[in-house]
Design a protein around this motif. Structure first.
Motif, PDB file in Angstrom:
ATOM      1  N   GLY A 108      31.195  53.268  42.355  1.00  0.00           N
ATOM      2  CA  GLY A 108      32.639  53.420  42.425  1.00  0.00           C
ATOM      3  C   GLY A 108      33.401  52.121  42.584  1.00  0.00           C
ATOM      4  N   VAL A 109      32.869  51.032  42.018  1.00  0.00           N
ATOM      5  CA  VAL A 109      33.523  49.728  42.181  1.00  0.00           C
ATOM      6  C   VAL A 109      34.798  49.677  41.333  1.00  0.00           C
ATOM      7  CG1 VAL A 109      33.257  47.232  41.951  1.00  0.00           C
ATOM      8  CG2 VAL A 109      31.301  48.648  42.610  1.00  0.00           C
ATOM      9  N   LYS A 110      35.891  49.242  41.966  1.00  0.00           N
ATOM     10  CA  LYS A 110      37.169  49.084  41.273  1.00  0.00           C
ATOM     11  C   LYS A 110      37.755  47.721  41.612  1.00  0.00           C
ATOM     12  CE  LYS A 110      38.228  54.043  41.568  1.00  0.00           C
ATOM     13  NZ  LYS A 110      39.202  55.055  42.072  1.00  0.00           N
ATOM     14  N   ALA A 111      38.480  47.144  40.661  1.00  0.00           N
ATOM     15  CA  ALA A 111      39.142  45.858  40.875  1.00  0.00           C
ATOM     16  C   ALA A 111      40.515  45.906  40.226  1.00  0.00           C
ATOM     17  CB  ALA A 111      38.300  44.710  40.295  1.00  0.00           C
ATOM     18  N   ALA A 112      41.539  45.511  40.973  1.00  0.00           N
ATOM     19  CA  ALA A 112      42.918  45.555  40.466  1.00  0.00           C
ATOM     20  C   ALA A 112      43.600  44.234  40.778  1.00  0.00           C
ATOM     21  CB  ALA A 112      43.676  46.719  41.087  1.00  0.00           C
ATOM     22  N   MET A 113      44.371  43.731  39.808  1.00  0.00           N
ATOM     23  CA  MET A 113      45.065  42.467  39.972  1.00  0.00           C
ATOM     24  C   MET A 113      46.230  42.613  40.934  1.00  0.00           C
ATOM     25  SD  MET A 113      44.853  39.329  38.973  1.00  0.00           S
ATOM     26  CE  MET A 113      43.909  39.380  37.456  1.00  0.00           C
ATOM     27  N   ASP A 114      46.395  41.608  41.793  1.00  0.00           N
ATOM     28  CA  ASP A 114      47.491  41.544  42.750  1.00  0.00           C
ATOM     29  C   ASP A 114      48.363  40.363  42.339  1.00  0.00           C
ATOM     30  OD1 ASP A 114      48.724  40.498  45.428  1.00  0.00           O
ATOM     31  OD2 ASP A 114      48.071  42.541  45.867  1.00  0.00           O
ATOM     32  N   PRO A 115      49.702  40.434  42.519  1.00  0.00           N
ATOM     33  CA  PRO A 115      50.553  39.331  42.046  1.00  0.00           C
ATOM     34  C   PRO A 115      50.439  38.049  42.851  1.00  0.00           C
ATOM     35  CG  PRO A 115      51.865  41.013  43.160  1.00  0.00           C
ATOM     36  CD  PRO A 115      50.495  41.576  43.005  1.00  0.00           C
ATOM     37  N   LYS A 157      39.664  41.453  49.456  1.00  0.00           N
ATOM     38  CA  LYS A 157      40.728  40.807  48.675  1.00  0.00           C
ATOM     39  C   LYS A 157      40.288  39.398  48.333  1.00  0.00           C
ATOM     40  CE  LYS A 157      45.710  40.070  48.469  1.00  0.00           C
ATOM     41  NZ  LYS A 157      47.004  40.373  49.124  1.00  0.00           N
ATOM     42  N   ASP A 158      40.192  39.116  47.056  1.00  0.00           N
ATOM     43  CA  ASP A 158      39.760  37.818  46.560  1.00  0.00           C
ATOM     44  C   ASP A 158      40.963  37.049  46.050  1.00  0.00           C
ATOM     45  OD1 ASP A 158      38.262  35.679  45.606  1.00  0.00           O
ATOM     46  OD2 ASP A 158      37.881  36.649  43.669  1.00  0.00           O
ATOM     47  N   GLY A 159      41.270  35.936  46.683  1.00  0.00           N
ATOM     48  CA  GLY A 159      42.411  35.174  46.208  1.00  0.00           C
ATOM     49  C   GLY A 159      42.625  33.891  47.013  1.00  0.00           C
ATOM     50  N   PRO A 160      43.347  32.956  46.406  1.00  0.00           N
ATOM     51  CA  PRO A 160      43.830  33.022  45.025  1.00  0.00           C
ATOM     52  C   PRO A 160      42.684  32.841  44.036  1.00  0.00           C
ATOM     53  CG  PRO A 160      44.334  30.879  45.974  1.00  0.00           C
ATOM     54  CD  PRO A 160      43.778  31.711  47.097  1.00  0.00           C
ATOM     55  N   VAL A 161      42.736  33.574  42.937  1.00  0.00           N
ATOM     56  CA  VAL A 161      41.659  33.512  41.958  1.00  0.00           C
ATOM     57  C   VAL A 161      41.926  32.391  40.956  1.00  0.00           C
ATOM     58  CG1 VAL A 161      41.047  35.929  42.185  1.00  0.00           C
ATOM     59  CG2 VAL A 161      42.798  35.286  40.541  1.00  0.00           C
ATOM     60  N   PRO A 162      40.881  31.779  40.414  1.00  0.00           N
ATOM     61  CA  PRO A 162      41.063  30.665  39.484  1.00  0.00           C
ATOM     62  C   PRO A 162      41.396  31.152  38.084  1.00  0.00           C
ATOM     63  CG  PRO A 162      38.742  31.091  39.783  1.00  0.00           C
ATOM     64  CD  PRO A 162      39.461  32.030  40.712  1.00  0.00           C
ATOM     65  N   PRO A 163      42.041  30.287  37.272  1.00  0.00           N
ATOM     66  CA  PRO A 163      42.249  30.626  35.858  1.00  0.00           C
ATOM     67  C   PRO A 163      40.971  30.376  35.080  1.00  0.00           C
ATOM     68  CG  PRO A 163      43.132  28.454  36.312  1.00  0.00           C
ATOM     69  CD  PRO A 163      42.641  29.000  37.638  1.00  0.00           C
ATOM     70  N   GLY A 164      41.010  30.674  33.809  1.00  0.00           N
ATOM     71  CA  GLY A 164      39.870  30.351  32.960  1.00  0.00           C
ATOM     72  C   GLY A 164      39.274  31.518  32.224  1.00  0.00           C
ATOM     73  N   GLY A 195      41.830  41.016  34.001  1.00  0.00           N
ATOM     74  CA  GLY A 195      42.324  39.864  33.258  1.00  0.00           C
ATOM     75  C   GLY A 195      42.842  38.781  34.186  1.00  0.00           C
ATOM     76  N   GLU A 196      43.323  37.672  33.577  1.00  0.00           N
ATOM     77  CA  GLU A 196      43.902  36.588  34.351  1.00  0.00           C
ATOM     78  C   GLU A 196      45.219  37.028  34.954  1.00  0.00           C
ATOM     79  OE1 GLU A 196      44.406  33.121  32.074  1.00  0.00           O
ATOM     80  OE2 GLU A 196      42.307  32.879  31.568  1.00  0.00           O
ATOM     81  N   PRO A 197      45.598  36.535  36.161  1.00  0.00           N
ATOM     82  CA  PRO A 197      46.921  36.826  36.704  1.00  0.00           C
ATOM     83  C   PRO A 197      47.997  36.211  35.828  1.00  0.00           C
ATOM     84  CG  PRO A 197      45.796  35.157  38.008  1.00  0.00           C
ATOM     85  CD  PRO A 197      44.788  35.702  37.031  1.00  0.00           C
ATOM     86  N   ALA A 198      49.173  36.840  35.833  1.00  0.00           N
ATOM     87  CA  ALA A 198      50.259  36.408  34.942  1.00  0.00           C
ATOM     88  C   ALA A 198      50.663  34.966  35.192  1.00  0.00           C
ATOM     89  CB  ALA A 198      51.460  37.342  35.111  1.00  0.00           C
ATOM     90  N   GLY A 226      47.701  44.084  32.893  1.00  0.00           N
ATOM     91  CA  GLY A 226      46.826  43.061  33.421  1.00  0.00           C
ATOM     92  C   GLY A 226      45.360  43.323  33.166  1.00  0.00           C
ATOM     93  N   ALA A 227      44.995  44.526  32.668  1.00  0.00           N
ATOM     94  CA  ALA A 227      43.582  44.827  32.418  1.00  0.00           C
ATOM     95  C   ALA A 227      43.142  44.128  31.152  1.00  0.00           C
ATOM     96  CB  ALA A 227      43.373  46.328  32.292  1.00  0.00           C
ATOM     97  N   ALA A 228      42.035  43.438  31.233  1.00  0.00           N
ATOM     98  CA  ALA A 228      41.578  42.671  30.076  1.00  0.00           C
ATOM     99  C   ALA A 228      40.922  43.579  29.060  1.00  0.00           C
ATOM    100  CB  ALA A 228      40.594  41.597  30.517  1.00  0.00           C
ATOM    101  N   THR A 229      41.103  43.226  27.785  1.00  0.00           N
ATOM    102  CA  THR A 229      40.331  43.896  26.749  1.00  0.00           C
ATOM    103  C   THR A 229      38.927  43.311  26.789  1.00  0.00           C
ATOM    104  OG1 THR A 229      41.088  42.249  25.174  1.00  0.00           O
ATOM    105  CG2 THR A 229      42.370  44.273  25.333  1.00  0.00           C
TER     106      THR A 229
END
Length: 294
Positions: A108-115, A157-164, A195-198, A226-229
């Motif tokens: 049941g692992v879920k991950a959602a982007m936070d601003p 909560k993982d943050g701030p997350v890196p780009p890339g 996906g990457e944060p905005a 924000g969900a990556a393809t």
């Protein structure tokens, strides 16, 4: 008097399964109650009614916790010497063994982007009663997974997350091992992708390259919400893909697409000529009926 045989755990053996089989031959009297007891990190007892002077016991026990155990078989009444001779064995001392079964992978692992930008990871609690922690691992783009947190609860909560590039997350469960000071770790859960944060997402660019048709040369963009393809894919809402030219047509250069315009212009011109002709004819008739001043 009991004689343990395989697959009963050997003295000091460390098992990686939590449901061992206890196999023994016990000196007994028909009708006598035999008790198979496993004690230690968890306690399990099973009763068997003897049907012979050398009763075979073959019981599977389910042990909820990892740790140290002792197994023994006892009877409720003294056993006659004839039964001991029938079973060809003397009394067997309680046998100690260990269980260090790995936990099941978290589900049941879920991950959602936070601003923030950050990612909130959550998952279901494992069924094992001796879980001590959960480890969250993250990979960026096509990189390897690295641990970013360990906690006793089921959210992180993982943050701030890196780009890339897209971020992937997986979770591992940790439970006690054969001793309280040791641990065993599960296989990783199924990975989830966000996906990457905005605020860190990179933008593409357009270039004409001497042509009237724009070409997109930027990186793949995240999908809706924000969900990556899938990795390397492009947003399906756009009518083109990276490196693909978008088909454009200048007015007046395509015979097929401009033919309706020419037809409409022809019809409009004809209607205008007809109206002009009728107006002039009516005007002439009106002038013919007017008397000239004398």
């Amino acid at each position: 008097f009991a004689r343990f045989v395989a697959p009963t755990p050997a003295p000091g053996q460390v098992l990686t399964v939590s449901n061992p089989t206890i196999h023994a031959f016990v000196s007994s009297v028909p009708g006598q109650k035999l008790v198979v007891s496993v004690t230690g990190a968890a306690n399990v007892t099973k009763e068997v009614t003897a049907t012979s002077m050398c009763q075979e016991v073959n019981e599977v026990v389910s042990l909820a916790n990892n740790g140290s155990y002792q197994v023994a078989v006892t009877t409720d009444v003294p056993v006659p010497i004839s039964s001991e001779q029938e079973c060809q064995g003397g009394a067997a001392a309680p046998r100690e063994f260990f269980v260090a079964a790995p936990p099941s992978p978290p589900s049941g692992v879920k991950a959602a982007m936070d601003p923030a930008p950050a990612v909130n990871v959550s998952f279901a609690k494992n069924p094992e009663p001796d879980i001590v922690s959960y480890r969250v691992q993250r990979s960026v783009g096509a990189g390897a997974f690295q641990q970013v947190g360990e906690m006793p609860g089921t959210s992180f909560k993982d943050g701030p997350v890196p780009p890339g590039g897209p971020l992937r997350y997986q979770v591992l469960a940790v439970r006690k091992g054969k001793t309280p000071q040791e641990t065993v770790v599960s296989a990783p859960s199924a990975a989830v992708i966000v996906g990457e944060p905005a605020s860190t997402a990179r933008r593409g660019s357009y270039s004409a390259s001497g042509s009237s048709k724009p070409v997109f040369t930027g990186p793949p963009q995240p999908g809706a919400g924000g969900a990556a393809t899938t990795e390397g894919a492009f947003d399906e809402r756009l009518p083109y893909k990276p490196g693909e030219e978008a088909a454009t047509t200048e007015l007046g250069t395509d015979e097929t697409s401009n033919s309706p315009h020419r037809s409409l212009a022809f019809v409009a011109g004809g209607l205008l000529a007809l109206v002009t002709f009728l107006f002039l004819r009516c005007l002439r008739a009106e002038v013919g009926r007017q008397p000239f001043p004398g």
